[in-house]
Design a protein around this motif. Structure first.
Motif, PDB file in Angstrom:
ATOM      1  N   PRO A   1     -12.952  -2.253   5.351  1.00 22.92           N
ATOM      2  CA  PRO A   1     -13.212  -0.843   5.081  1.00 22.92           C
ATOM      3  C   PRO A   1     -14.200  -0.668   3.938  1.00 22.92           C
ATOM      4  CG  PRO A   1     -11.052  -1.486   4.262  1.00 22.92           C
ATOM      5  CD  PRO A   1     -11.557  -2.627   5.091  1.00 22.92           C
ATOM      6  N   VAL A   2     -15.062   0.304   4.064  1.00 26.56           N
ATOM      7  CA  VAL A   2     -16.069   0.570   3.040  1.00 26.56           C
ATOM      8  C   VAL A   2     -15.580   1.702   2.148  1.00 26.56           C
ATOM      9  CG1 VAL A   2     -18.444   1.259   2.624  1.00 26.56           C
ATOM     10  CG2 VAL A   2     -17.881  -0.165   4.606  1.00 26.56           C
ATOM     11  N   SER A   3     -15.575   1.467   0.864  1.00 31.17           N
ATOM     12  CA  SER A   3     -15.113   2.490  -0.065  1.00 31.17           C
ATOM     13  C   SER A   3     -16.146   3.595  -0.213  1.00 31.17           C
ATOM     14  CB  SER A   3     -14.841   1.870  -1.435  1.00 31.17           C
ATOM     15  OG  SER A   3     -13.802   0.927  -1.359  1.00 31.17           O
TER      16      SER A   3
ATOM     17  N   SER B   1       0.402  -1.656  -6.496  1.00 26.90           N
ATOM     18  CA  SER B   1       0.430  -2.156  -5.121  1.00 26.90           C
ATOM     19  C   SER B   1      -0.719  -1.615  -4.273  1.00 26.90           C
ATOM     20  CB  SER B   1       1.765  -1.800  -4.455  1.00 26.90           C
ATOM     21  OG  SER B   1       1.852  -0.414  -4.160  1.00 26.90           O
ATOM     22  N   VAL B   2      -1.321  -0.491  -4.680  1.00 30.36           N
ATOM     23  CA  VAL B   2      -2.383   0.127  -3.870  1.00 30.36           C
ATOM     24  C   VAL B   2      -3.661  -0.707  -3.886  1.00 30.36           C
ATOM     25  CG1 VAL B   2      -3.784   2.181  -3.501  1.00 30.36           C
ATOM     26  CG2 VAL B   2      -1.387   2.418  -4.162  1.00 30.36           C
TER      27      VAL B   2
ATOM     28  N   ALA C   1      -7.187  -4.766  -1.365  1.00 26.03           N
ATOM     29  CA  ALA C   1      -7.818  -6.083  -1.453  1.00 26.03           C
ATOM     30  C   ALA C   1      -7.339  -6.995  -0.333  1.00 26.03           C
ATOM     31  CB  ALA C   1      -7.506  -6.705  -2.818  1.00 26.03           C
ATOM     32  N   TRP C   2      -6.042  -6.932  -0.043  1.00 26.09           N
ATOM     33  CA  TRP C   2      -5.486  -7.785   1.009  1.00 26.09           C
ATOM     34  C   TRP C   2      -6.043  -7.380   2.370  1.00 26.09           C
ATOM     35  CZ3 TRP C   2      -0.787 -10.601  -0.756  1.00 26.09           C
ATOM     36  CH2 TRP C   2      -0.442 -11.657   0.103  1.00 26.09           C
TER      37      TRP C   2
ATOM     38  N   SER D   1      -3.626  -8.860   9.201  1.00 20.49           N
ATOM     39  CA  SER D   1      -3.127  -7.637   8.563  1.00 20.49           C
ATOM     40  C   SER D   1      -2.358  -8.029   7.312  1.00 20.49           C
ATOM     41  CB  SER D   1      -2.209  -6.885   9.539  1.00 20.49           C
ATOM     42  OG  SER D   1      -1.484  -5.876   8.860  1.00 20.49           O
ATOM     43  N   PRO D   2      -2.355  -7.173   6.296  1.00 16.23           N
ATOM     44  CA  PRO D   2      -1.567  -7.484   5.096  1.00 16.23           C
ATOM     45  C   PRO D   2      -0.071  -7.338   5.330  1.00 16.23           C
ATOM     46  CG  PRO D   2      -2.562  -5.325   4.876  1.00 16.23           C
ATOM     47  CD  PRO D   2      -3.135  -5.932   6.128  1.00 16.23           C
TER      48      PRO D   2
END
Length: 316
Positions: free
Chosen positions: A157-159, A268-269, A274-275, A285-286
């Motif tokens: 995903p692109v921030s 955790s966010v 990052a994961w 998947s994380p």
């Protein structure tokens, strides 16, 4: 009472006990020891998709049965602690591969392996005083996600730049889906049913879950993460579980531990983001690894902090 009458009553109790274990296995996904929570959670699964409900029940029953055959602790078995990882693993299978007799067999096999991994994890982590949480599910589902790709690997995903702005509808969906995604649910009303399930067992757990989801939304927006993923609850479910674990399960609730749990939920966010970026190129998947690792770290650090309220309740 005649032996015949006693046997008849005993025969009636067996299905009730099996049903209770099944409901508790589903409830323990969110660390709840209440069959009423399990009943509402089951309703939430079926409300989202009947296939998720069926596979969740199948995985729970399979994992609990396998654990019983392996000689699992009776207290843990009857408390639902042997079923919740199988529940999540079976749901992960049907979400990824769809429903068929082949995926049903795969879900049964994976849930059985969860029982073995759970027994090993319980023994190893018990020496460190840490609960296994959903680590067995993460290990088994993670291997399956890599071994059974169903589509081309997704790009990370692109921030966005700066603060991500969400509409009122997106905010509402993000809050509800952050809770629902604990079970891979993507319908906002299913998340509300899960929240109601927590509320019937523990007001503290329900408040912790709601705060965890809200904190995750705010943190993800502040980080400039993609709006569509925030709205889908993909950054929230780990924070929800972290908040329940630290504020309503393992630590005595005080103002200090409430702040401690808040810090963990916020932490955790970025861990989840990052994961996701790390595993998505390979099609993985994380899952709930961010919840597991964050909770382990904060629980391991807790006794050394020497602050009011830092005392462990019985690990689940």
């Amino acid at each position: 009472m005649p032996a015949e009458g006693r046997g008849e009553r005993q025969g009636r109790r067996i299905p009730a006990r099996i049903g209770r274990i099944q409901l508790l296995g589903i409830a323990q996904v969110a660390l709840s020891p209440s069959p009423w929570t399990g009943l509402l959670f089951t309703a939430g699964l079926f409300a989202d998709d009947w296939r998720i409900g069926v596979y969740g029940m199948l995985g729970t029953a399979t994992s609990a049965l396998a654990a019983a055959v392996l000689g699992a602790d009776r207290e843990g078995l009857t408390g639902g602690l042997e079923g919740y990882c199988g529940c999540l693993t079976a749901i992960a299978v049907v979400v990824r591969l769809g429903a068929s007799w082949r995926t049903a067999l795969l879900a049964v096999a994976a849930a059985t392996v969860c029982a073995v991994v759970g027994a090993a994890a319980g023994r190893l982590l018990g020496r460190a005083g840490l609960p296994p949480l959903t680590a067995p599910f993460c290990l088994v589902a993670g291997v399956l996600a890599i071994a059974l790709p169903t589509a081309a690997p997704a790009a990370p995903p692109v921030s966005a730049h700066g603060f991500t702005t969400l509409s009122a509808t997106q905010l509402g969906h993000a809050f509800c889906d952050g809770i629902g995604q604990v079970f891979f649910l993507d319908k906002w009303y299913a998340g509300l049913i899960l929240l109601a399930g927590l509320l019937v067992a523990s007001r503290s757990a329900a408040v912790a879950a709601a705060c965890g989801s809200a904190l995750a939304v705010l943190t993800a927006c502040a980080m400039g993460l993609p709006a569509d993923r925030i709205g889908a609850g993909l950054y929230g479910y780990n924070a929800v579980l972290v908040a329940i674990a630290l504020a309503a399960t393992f630590l005595t609730l005080t103002p200090w531990t409430a702040g401690y749990a808040t810090l963990a939920a916020v932490a955790s966010v970025p861990f989840t983001a990052a994961w996701q970026a790390f595993v998505q190129p390979s099609g993985g998947s994380p899952f709930t690894w961010p919840f597991v690792v964050t909770t382990w770290l904060f629980l391991a650090a807790a006794p050394a902090l020497d602050r009011p309220g830092i005392s462990f309740e019985k690990a689940k």
